[in-house]
Structures are given as C-alpha cells and as structure tokens.
Write a protein that holds these residues in place. Structure first.
Motif, PDB file in Angstrom:
ATOM      1  N   ARG A  31       0.820  -1.214   0.000  1.00  0.00           N
ATOM      2  CA  ARG A  31       0.000   0.000   0.000  1.00  0.00           C
ATOM      3  C   ARG A  31       0.852   1.262   0.000  1.00  0.00           C
ATOM      4  NH1 ARG A  31      -3.360  -3.264   3.418  1.00  0.00           N
ATOM      5  NH2 ARG A  31      -2.164  -2.611   5.219  1.00  0.00           N
ATOM      6  N   SER A  32       1.916   1.265   0.800  1.00  0.00           N
ATOM      7  CA  SER A  32       2.710   2.497   0.893  1.00  0.00           C
ATOM      8  C   SER A  32       4.092   2.179   1.429  1.00  0.00           C
ATOM      9  CB  SER A  32       2.020   3.522   1.790  1.00  0.00           C
ATOM     10  OG  SER A  32       1.866   3.020   3.096  1.00  0.00           O
ATOM     11  N   LEU A  34       7.203   3.932   3.762  1.00  0.00           N
ATOM     12  CA  LEU A  34       7.428   4.996   4.733  1.00  0.00           C
ATOM     13  C   LEU A  34       8.896   5.064   5.108  1.00  0.00           C
ATOM     14  CD1 LEU A  34       4.637   3.194   5.731  1.00  0.00           C
ATOM     15  CD2 LEU A  34       4.343   5.354   6.911  1.00  0.00           C
ATOM     16  N   TYR A  36      11.564   6.631   8.098  1.00  0.00           N
ATOM     17  CA  TYR A  36      11.661   7.129   9.458  1.00  0.00           C
ATOM     18  C   TYR A  36      13.122   7.438   9.771  1.00  0.00           C
ATOM     19  CZ  TYR A  36       6.911   5.567  10.499  1.00  0.00           C
ATOM     20  OH  TYR A  36       5.548   5.402  10.510  1.00  0.00           O
ATOM     21  N   MET A  48       5.738   9.455   3.631  1.00  0.00           N
ATOM     22  CA  MET A  48       4.955   8.310   3.183  1.00  0.00           C
ATOM     23  C   MET A  48       4.753   8.450   1.687  1.00  0.00           C
ATOM     24  SD  MET A  48       1.261   6.857   4.311  1.00  0.00           S
ATOM     25  CE  MET A  48       0.309   8.106   3.482  1.00  0.00           C
ATOM     26  N   THR A  50       3.047   6.728  -1.805  1.00  0.00           N
ATOM     27  CA  THR A  50       2.079   5.763  -2.311  1.00  0.00           C
ATOM     28  C   THR A  50       2.078   5.681  -3.827  1.00  0.00           C
ATOM     29  OG1 THR A  50       0.364   7.452  -2.233  1.00  0.00           O
ATOM     30  CG2 THR A  50       0.535   5.990  -0.329  1.00  0.00           C
ATOM     31  N   LEU A  88      15.208   4.350   8.762  1.00  0.00           N
ATOM     32  CA  LEU A  88      14.439   3.122   8.587  1.00  0.00           C
ATOM     33  C   LEU A  88      13.433   3.282   7.455  1.00  0.00           C
ATOM     34  CD1 LEU A  88      13.620   2.372  12.320  1.00  0.00           C
ATOM     35  CD2 LEU A  88      15.095   0.984  10.879  1.00  0.00           C
ATOM     36  N   ALA A  92       4.192  -0.931   3.909  1.00  0.00           N
ATOM     37  CA  ALA A  92       2.880  -1.310   4.438  1.00  0.00           C
ATOM     38  C   ALA A  92       2.212  -2.259   3.466  1.00  0.00           C
ATOM     39  CB  ALA A  92       2.021  -0.075   4.652  1.00  0.00           C
ATOM     40  N   GLN A  95       0.731  -6.000   6.859  1.00  0.00           N
ATOM     41  CA  GLN A  95       1.213  -5.366   8.081  1.00  0.00           C
ATOM     42  C   GLN A  95       2.384  -4.483   7.669  1.00  0.00           C
ATOM     43  OE1 GLN A  95       4.121  -8.203  10.234  1.00  0.00           O
ATOM     44  NE2 GLN A  95       2.331  -9.467   9.854  1.00  0.00           N
ATOM     45  N   PHE A  96       3.015  -3.849   8.647  1.00  0.00           N
ATOM     46  CA  PHE A  96       4.175  -3.029   8.320  1.00  0.00           C
ATOM     47  C   PHE A  96       5.445  -3.853   8.460  1.00  0.00           C
ATOM     48  CE2 PHE A  96       2.683   1.273   7.777  1.00  0.00           C
ATOM     49  CZ  PHE A  96       1.414   1.236   8.326  1.00  0.00           C
ATOM     50  N   PHE A  98       9.630  -3.560   8.381  1.00  0.00           N
ATOM     51  CA  PHE A  98      10.751  -2.639   8.440  1.00  0.00           C
ATOM     52  C   PHE A  98      12.018  -3.293   7.903  1.00  0.00           C
ATOM     53  CE2 PHE A  98       9.643   1.189  10.787  1.00  0.00           C
ATOM     54  CZ  PHE A  98       8.430   0.852  11.339  1.00  0.00           C
ATOM     55  N   GLY A  99      12.873  -2.466   7.304  1.00  0.00           N
ATOM     56  CA  GLY A  99      14.230  -2.889   7.024  1.00  0.00           C
ATOM     57  C   GLY A  99      15.072  -2.750   8.275  1.00  0.00           C
ATOM     58  N   THR A 100      16.322  -3.162   8.193  1.00  0.00           N
ATOM     59  CA  THR A 100      17.209  -3.077   9.361  1.00  0.00           C
ATOM     60  C   THR A 100      17.804  -1.683   9.512  1.00  0.00           C
ATOM     61  OG1 THR A 100      19.030  -3.909   8.019  1.00  0.00           O
ATOM     62  CG2 THR A 100      17.820  -5.514   9.344  1.00  0.00           C
TER      63      THR A 100
END
Lengths: 108, 114
Positions: A31-32, A34, A36, A48, A50, A88, A92, A95-96, A98-100
């Motif tokens: 979906r998207s 993100l 951080y 974010m 999309t 980071l 999405a 679920q979300f 994350f990369g390391t």
C-alpha cells in the motif's frame, strides 16, 4: 516471504556531502512506503509514498518511489551532523515491514 | 497527551519473571501497533489493534507474549516467564486510522532480562 532490504547498512560522510539511501521491498498487498529517522529514541516519521515517480521533499530531504522496480530512495543534500541517525524504511502491506536501517554518520 | 507515551522507560527483569509494558496512544487514534526492536535491527511487528479488536497477532514470538487493549485506548503488552532473548526495546505506535498512514511511535520500553 515479505521483506524490506535497505542499503548500505552504514555510511560515513562529511558535512556538505549528498547521500542516497536505498530501500527495496517485496510485500504482499503493498500500500505504501514509509521512511523514518531514528536517533537515540523512537523513530520519527519522515515521508509516506504511495505513488510512483512523485518526489516528496522536506527541506534537504527528498524521497521517491518506484512501484515497478519495487524500491525507494531517500536523498539528503548538504548533510549536517544533525542528520546522523539510523534511517528506517517500512513497507505497508498486510502489516508493516521494516528494514534493518541505514546508519548514517556525518562528520564535521 | 501530545504523543504516544510508554511506561516504564526501562525495565530489568530476572529470567522467569512476568512483565507488563504499557502504551498510552494519542487520544482518538484508532490503530495501535507493538514492535520489538533488538539491538542493531529494525522494528519487528508483534501485534496490531484497531480500537479494542486485536486484528493481527501473527508477530508474537511465543505464547508467553500477550497483548490487550480492552477499552480501545491504553494497551498492555505482557510477557510471561521472561527469557534472555526477550531483551529488546518494545515500541508502541498509533495512528488515527488503520493501515497505510504514517504513525507516531512512543519512546519505547527497554527490557533487559538478566
């Protein structure tokens, strides 16, 4: 298997340099995407994304998404020591994920 | 409050002890997520609530981990019979609506199991 891969794992640059951080993803029902910034505390939201090909900018930071090639980049121009952090990327999907992270160190 | 609040900030537990970690999301935020972040790693998804409903708990690593959000606001992550591998920072995040919006993290609870 859903996954997010970031590169490089770490990066050391001098103030004023421009850096490009990479994030590739394979996520079901994407979906998207993100980005951080994480210093010695919880991650803070940057962008974010999309839609493919539309650059998002915030000051010296910018990011773009390529949904065909399944990657995103985060650019930081004219880096400053305050940019030192772990960046980071999260995708999405169901679920979300994350990369390391990429650890960026900016040397004065 | 203005942000997502987590308590305690730090917790040292003896192996085998039960712990409870609290998350106060931003008022009115529907979605709440728990993540586990080991040293040098990105956050790993644990579980997701939409209001009081736990819609996804696929990331909970074992049946020693339990999360609840009984009134759709404050959430508690409970870890029973803690093990050394449970040592990590536990992050809580909330967002106004579900799914694909950016969300706000709390400062986390650093759990150390000795």
């Amino acid at each position: 298997e859903d996954k997010v891969v970031q590169s490089p794992l770490s990066l050391v640059v001098h103030e004023g340099d421009t850096v490009t951080l990479n994030c590739s993803y394979e996520v079901t029902n994407f979906r998207s995407l993100l980005w951080y910034k994480q210093e010695k505390k919880a991650p803070t939201f940057l962008f974010m994304l999309t839609s493919s090909g539309i650059e998002k900018k915030s000051g010296r930071l910018s990011s773009i998404l390529d949904k065909k090639e399944l990657f995103s980049i985060l650019n930081i121009t004219a880096t400053q020591t305050g940019d030192s952090a772990v960046y980071l990327c999260a995708a999405a999907g169901n679920q979300f994920y994350f990369g390391t992270g990429t650890s960026l160190t900016v040397i004065p | 409050g203005a942000g997502v609040s987590q308590s305690p900030r730090y917790k040292v537990a003896k192996r085998g002890q039960d712990v409870a970690l609290r998350c106060d999301p931003i008022s009115g935020h529907v979605s709440l997520f728990w993540y586990q972040q080991a040293l040098g790693q990105g956050p790993e998804f644990l579980t997701y609530f939409q209001n009081e409903a736990q819609l996804d708990k696929s990331g909970l690593p074992s049946d020693r981990f339990f999360a609840e959000r009984p009134e759709g606001s404050v959430s508690t992550l409970k870890i029973q019979r803690t093990q050394q591998e449970d040592s990590a920072v536990y992050l809580c995040a909330s967002s106004l609506v579900a799914s694909n919006y950016g969300y706000t993290f709390g400062s986390g609870t650093r759990l150390t199991v000795v």
